[in-house]
Design a protein around this motif. Structure first.
Motif, PDB file in Angstrom:
ATOM      1  N   GLN A   1       0.479  -4.321  -1.397  1.00  8.24           N
ATOM      2  CA  GLN A   1       1.055  -3.033   0.112  1.00  8.24           C
ATOM      3  C   GLN A   1       2.955  -3.768   0.148  1.00  8.24           C
ATOM      4  OE1 GLN A   1       0.042  -5.386   4.055  1.00  8.24           O
ATOM      5  NE2 GLN A   1       0.630  -3.932   5.213  1.00  8.24           N
TER       6      GLN A   1
ATOM      7  N   GLN B   1       2.310   1.346   3.291  1.00  9.89           N
ATOM      8  CA  GLN B   1       1.192   1.686   2.470  1.00  9.89           C
ATOM      9  C   GLN B   1       0.355   1.269   2.098  1.00  9.89           C
ATOM     10  OE1 GLN B   1       3.107   5.178   1.443  1.00  9.89           O
ATOM     11  NE2 GLN B   1       4.331   4.562  -0.462  1.00  9.89           N
ATOM     12  N   LEU B   2      -0.877   0.983   1.304  1.00  4.81           N
ATOM     13  CA  LEU B   2      -1.017   0.777   0.510  1.00  4.81           C
ATOM     14  C   LEU B   2      -0.840   1.309  -1.290  1.00  4.81           C
ATOM     15  CD1 LEU B   2      -4.668   0.126   1.342  1.00  4.81           C
ATOM     16  CD2 LEU B   2      -3.269  -1.782   1.341  1.00  4.81           C
TER      17      LEU B   2
ATOM     18  N   THR C   1      -4.298  -8.223   1.804  1.00  2.15           N
ATOM     19  CA  THR C   1      -3.938  -7.176   0.907  1.00  2.15           C
ATOM     20  C   THR C   1      -2.149  -8.608   0.236  1.00  2.15           C
ATOM     21  OG1 THR C   1      -1.639  -6.926   1.997  1.00  2.15           O
ATOM     22  CG2 THR C   1      -4.045  -5.633   2.161  1.00  2.15           C
TER      23      THR C   1
END
Length: 404
Positions: free
Chosen positions: A271, A277-278, A324
């Motif tokens: 991330q 955003q990924l 993440t």
């Protein structure tokens, strides 16, 4: 049998409801024991065990029930002789063809409370969404945490210190059946190797009709050797090409998905903490149980930094966090953890053995300005917290009730 209260407190509010309770997870992680714990709760609340119908579909005696119609007819017949609510317990339900249709019909036609287990993440996809959409709750069951391992291992070695118990956990992992072997080294390795082979054969090869088993074995070996290390499918293509195996990135991604569906590996995306955003490349993979890695691949103590990461990652999943890898400029935070608006950042290392290591591990947080808790965890015995960043010994960290 330990109580596994972490899971029971999540399942308990749904006991007796008309929602189908679904427990998934890697083969032999303790799902069958969860069914027994639920039965104990029901009996304690006054339900008579004569109201229970239990079937384990890995038992050859029930092979004749592995179609939806046969199972439906059998359960309907058995339930007709039971007074009051019927409690249905189906273990490894994925062995039954079109099981979703059977469960949905039973839920409609009987006064019943249904509990099922399965060893594949795709259990709750496809047609099930049509037949049971909105009428089930899922609980993923994981191998033992360090706290659960400690509880059982102390029955075998009551005088062992927490430190030496953790040393054992690093190589043995958390598969529940090892306690029956009293954690003896050779039998444990044999059991975990056979378990890995069973997952590979039954839950990956057979279920997905994998033809190139040699390729699958090479991919799983690569993932185990690179646990917690970012890589892309294209880098694995190059690696296999050097081993004289020509394969497409799509094939590799499919095989990795099969492994994740069988709960052998877990994929962790990266991330961008600035852009929120990924990122689509260079994911990390962790193994469901690091003891399996030691048995099949070896080297847990040699790769201790990776194993400590794996242990923390699995503990985060147990506690309900979405995880993440955080990218902040050219720095990476090992784990960015979210749960219902609660966020944690965790950096994992073996030892803070030099000023350079201390600067590297604490320095990843330099540009993260929010007020969420930030941790560095290691095997160091002394507290090195600084600049609002908390340092914890990993054993103590794993045994804490809350990190918020």
């Amino acid at each position: 049998m330990i109580k596994r209260e972490l899971y029971m407190k999540r399942i308990r509010p749904f006991i007796g409801s008309d929602l189908v309770k679904v427990m998934t997870g890697i083969r032999r992680c303790g799902k069958s024991v969860m069914l027994e714990l639920i039965k104990d709760e029901l009996k304690a609340s006054g339900v008579d065990s004569s109201q229970f119908i239990s079937i384990n579909f890995e038992d050859m005696r029930y092979t004749y029930l592995q179609t939806a119609q046969a199972l439906h007819d059998e359960i309907t017949k058995l339930a007709s002789s039971i007074d009051g609510k019927v409690y249905l317990f189906f273990d490894e339900i994925q062995e039954v063809t079109d099981w979703e249709k059977c469960i949905n019909s039973l839920r409609i036609t009987l006064d019943c409370d249904v509990y099922i287990t399965g060893s594949n993440a795709k259990l709750l996809s496809g047609e099930l969404a049509t037949y049971l959409g909105g009428r089930y709750v899922e609980f993923i069951i994981y191998p033992f945490s360090f706290a659960e391992f400690l509880e059982l291992y102390h029955l075998t070695a009551p005088d062992e210190s927490i430190s030496s118990c953790f040393q054992k956990y690093l190589v043995s992992g958390g598969m529940p059946y090892l306690s029956n072997l009293r954690y003896a080294e050779e039998p444990s390795i044999q059991y975990l190797t056979d378990l890995f082979n069973s997952v590979q054969l039954k839950d990956i090869v057979k279920r997905n009709k994998v033809r190139d088993v040699d390729l699958l074995e090479r991919i799983t070996a690569y993932i185990m050797s690179n646990i917690g290390t970012p890589f892309s499918a294209s880098s694995l293509v190059k690696f296999l090409k050097n081993e004289k195996r020509s394969v497409s990135a799509d094939t590799i991604l499919n095989y990795l998905k099969y492994c994740c569906d069988a709960y052998l590996f877990y994929q962790v995306k990266r991330q961008d903490l600035q852009g929120k955003q990924l990122l689509s490349s260079n994911e990390k993979y962790y193994i469901a149980d690091h003891g399996i890695r030691e048995a099949v691949f070896g080297g847990n103590m040699r790769d201790i930094n990776l194993i400590l990461e794996n242990i923390i990652y699995m503990e985060l999943l147990r506690r309900g966090y979405t995880v993440t890898v955080g990218k902040e400029g050219n720095k990476e935070v090992d784990f960015v953890c979210d749960k219902r608006g609660e966020r944690l950042y965790i950096q994992v290392t073996y030892l803070l053995a030099s000023p350079e290591t201390i600067q590297r591990e604490f320095g990843v947080y330099d540009n993260i300005r929010d007020n969420f808790p930030k941790y560095v965890v290691s095997l160091d015995e002394f507290d090195m917290s600084r600049n609002g960043i908390k340092h914890r010994n990993i054993r103590d960290f794993l045994l804490e009730d809350s990190w918020a």
